[in-house]
Structure formats: structure tokens, C-alpha cells
Write a protein that holds these residues in place. Structure first.
Motif, mmCIF file in Angstrom:
data_model
loop_
_atom_site.group_PDB
_atom_site.id
_atom_site.type_symbol
_atom_site.label_atom_id
_atom_site.label_comp_id
_atom_site.label_asym_id
_atom_site.label_seq_id
_atom_site.Cartn_x
_atom_site.Cartn_y
_atom_site.Cartn_z
ATOM 1 N N GLU A 48 0.855 -1.176 0.000
ATOM 2 C CA GLU A 48 0.000 0.000 0.000
ATOM 3 C C GLU A 48 0.901 1.240 0.000
ATOM 4 O O GLU A 48 2.016 1.200 0.508
ATOM 5 N N PRO A 49 0.431 2.361 -0.549
ATOM 6 C CA PRO A 49 1.263 3.568 -0.608
ATOM 7 C C PRO A 49 1.820 4.003 0.745
ATOM 8 O O PRO A 49 3.001 4.352 0.849
ATOM 9 N N THR A 50 1.010 3.967 1.775
ATOM 10 C CA THR A 50 1.492 4.345 3.109
ATOM 11 C C THR A 50 2.599 3.411 3.568
ATOM 12 O O THR A 50 3.585 3.848 4.167
ATOM 13 N N HIS A 51 2.465 2.128 3.259
ATOM 14 C CA HIS A 51 3.482 1.157 3.654
ATOM 15 C C HIS A 51 4.787 1.361 2.892
ATOM 16 O O HIS A 51 5.860 1.087 3.436
ATOM 17 N N VAL A 52 4.706 1.842 1.657
ATOM 18 C CA VAL A 52 5.931 2.124 0.902
ATOM 19 C C VAL A 52 6.733 3.200 1.624
ATOM 20 O O VAL A 52 7.932 3.036 1.869
ATOM 21 N N LEU A 53 6.071 4.300 1.978
ATOM 22 C CA LEU A 53 6.782 5.387 2.656
ATOM 23 C C LEU A 53 7.288 4.948 4.029
ATOM 24 O O LEU A 53 8.400 5.300 4.424
ATOM 25 N N GLN A 54 6.493 4.165 4.742
ATOM 26 C CA GLN A 54 6.939 3.666 6.042
ATOM 27 C C GLN A 54 8.101 2.697 5.882
ATOM 28 O O GLN A 54 9.024 2.696 6.702
ATOM 29 N N ALA A 55 8.083 1.873 4.849
ATOM 30 C CA ALA A 55 9.173 0.917 4.611
ATOM 31 C C ALA A 55 10.468 1.657 4.277
ATOM 32 O O ALA A 55 11.543 1.288 4.761
ATOM 33 N N ALA A 70 11.610 6.225 -3.606
ATOM 34 C CA ALA A 70 12.651 6.255 -2.568
ATOM 35 C C ALA A 70 13.570 7.459 -2.756
ATOM 36 O O ALA A 70 13.975 8.108 -1.786
ATOM 37 N N LYS A 71 13.890 7.786 -4.001
ATOM 38 C CA LYS A 71 14.727 8.955 -4.301
ATOM 39 C C LYS A 71 14.017 10.238 -3.876
ATOM 40 O O LYS A 71 14.610 11.104 -3.218
ATOM 41 N N ILE A 72 12.757 10.360 -4.243
ATOM 42 C CA ILE A 72 11.988 11.552 -3.871
ATOM 43 C C ILE A 72 11.896 11.661 -2.353
ATOM 44 O O ILE A 72 12.038 12.744 -1.784
ATOM 45 N N TYR A 73 11.657 10.530 -1.675
ATOM 46 C CA TYR A 73 11.555 10.526 -0.210
ATOM 47 C C TYR A 73 12.856 11.047 0.416
ATOM 48 O O TYR A 73 12.830 11.917 1.281
ATOM 49 N N ALA A 74 13.992 10.513 -0.041
ATOM 50 C CA ALA A 74 15.293 10.930 0.513
ATOM 51 C C ALA A 74 15.540 12.414 0.262
ATOM 52 O O ALA A 74 15.976 13.145 1.166
#
Length: 165
Positions: free
Chosen positions: A15-22, A106-110
Motif C-alpha cells: 500500500e502507498p502508506t506502507h511504501v513510505l513507512q518501509a 525512494a529517491k523523492i523521499y530521501a
């Protein structure tokens, strides 16, 4: 084919939320995607080229090693997706593989977190959060379309690595 749609539960995507949490290490699961997404987040964070003092922090060859690691994880995700996510005959293909999509998030998150923590520019911080939000929404739509069997992912290819150091 009987006209029945396969169950959405048979598509083992995060799920999208789980991607960011992962990515941030705040979500655990037996699904291998969780570990790979976390690894991508760590590697993309390592590629951010400056500290608050604006001095380079990478030794020669470091970026290329990290990029090779990213390619390896993207390939692992794409191989996993090819085995675990059914391809719907005749459905349009997305432009990027699952590994490429997750690596991009992951790149955008970082980069977003670096901006939030190190930039004094409020507008830059806002744009970073907004961009991360758009990536999350795009991923949510991608998952929805795959689960509804209206979209399929390409198998992926890491391409030719161009040295940028």
C-alpha cells in the motif's frame, strides 16, 4: 476465460502508506518488497551530494557503487514482480517497471527529507512535500489499476549505466 476478475488480494503490492513507512524503516513485513524498498531509500539518501556545509562527501567511485546497488535492487524487485504479479493480456503497459517506480519514490523521499531538514527556504520545503505527495498518489493509482487488471508493468531493464562522477 469466464469473465470473472481475479481477486485484488492476489496482487501482493505494498500500500502507498506502507511504501513510505518501509523506506523510513517504520514498517516491517515478510514481503520481500519491504526490505528492498528500505534498501533503496538508504542508497538514494547516500547519493545526496552535499551536507549542510555544502562540501562533497563522496570518495571516488562511491556514487557508481551505490548506483550499481540501486540497479541490483531494482532488478530484484522486477524479477520478483515478474514471478508474483500476473500480466493481463491486452492491458496497457506502464512506462516503468515496479523496481523503477519504487526506486523513484525512494529517491523523492530521501530528497524531500533532506530538503525539509536542511533548507531554510519554506517554499522549497513545501514543493518537496508536494512532490512526495504526488509520487504517493501516482503509486496509489498504479496499484489500483494493476489490482483491477487494467494495467500491466513492463518487465524492466536497468539499461546502460552512464558514469556521472
Amino acid at each position: 476465460m469466464s469473465g470473472r476478475k481475479p481477486s485484488a488480494e492476489k496482487v501482493p503490492l505494498l500500500e502507498p502508506t506502507h511504501v513510505l513507512q518501509a523506506i523510513s524503516g517504520r514498517y516491517t513485513s515478510n514481503l520481500p518488497l519491504v526490505g528492498w524498498v528500505r534498501e533503496l531509500g538508504d542508497m538514494h539518501a547516500e547519493l545526496i551530494p552535499v551536507r549542510a556545509t555544502r562540501t562533497p562527501q563522496h570518495r571516488a567511485g562511491f556514487c557508481e557503487q551505490v548506483r550499481a546497488g540501486i540497479d541490483r535492487v531494482v532488478h530484484e524487485i522486477d524479477s520478483w514482480a515478474a514471478r508474483n504479479i500476473s500480466r493481463t493480456k491486452g492491458a496497457p503497459k506502464h512506462t516503468h517497471s515496479l523496481g523503477e517506480v519504487l526506486s523513484h519514490i525512494a529517491k523523492i523521499y530521501a530528497e524531500t527529507w533532506w530538503t525539509v531538514l536542511h533548507s531554510a527556504d519554506e517554499e522549497a520545503r513545501h514543493r518537496a512535500w508536494f512532490h512526495l505527495s504526488e509520487a504517493r498518489e501516482g503509486y496509489a493509482e498504479l496499484v489500483k489499476e494493476i489490482q483491477a487488471r487494467r494495467l500491466q508493468l513492463p518487465l524492466g531493464w536497468t539499461g546502460i549505466r552512464v558514469c556521472t562522477e
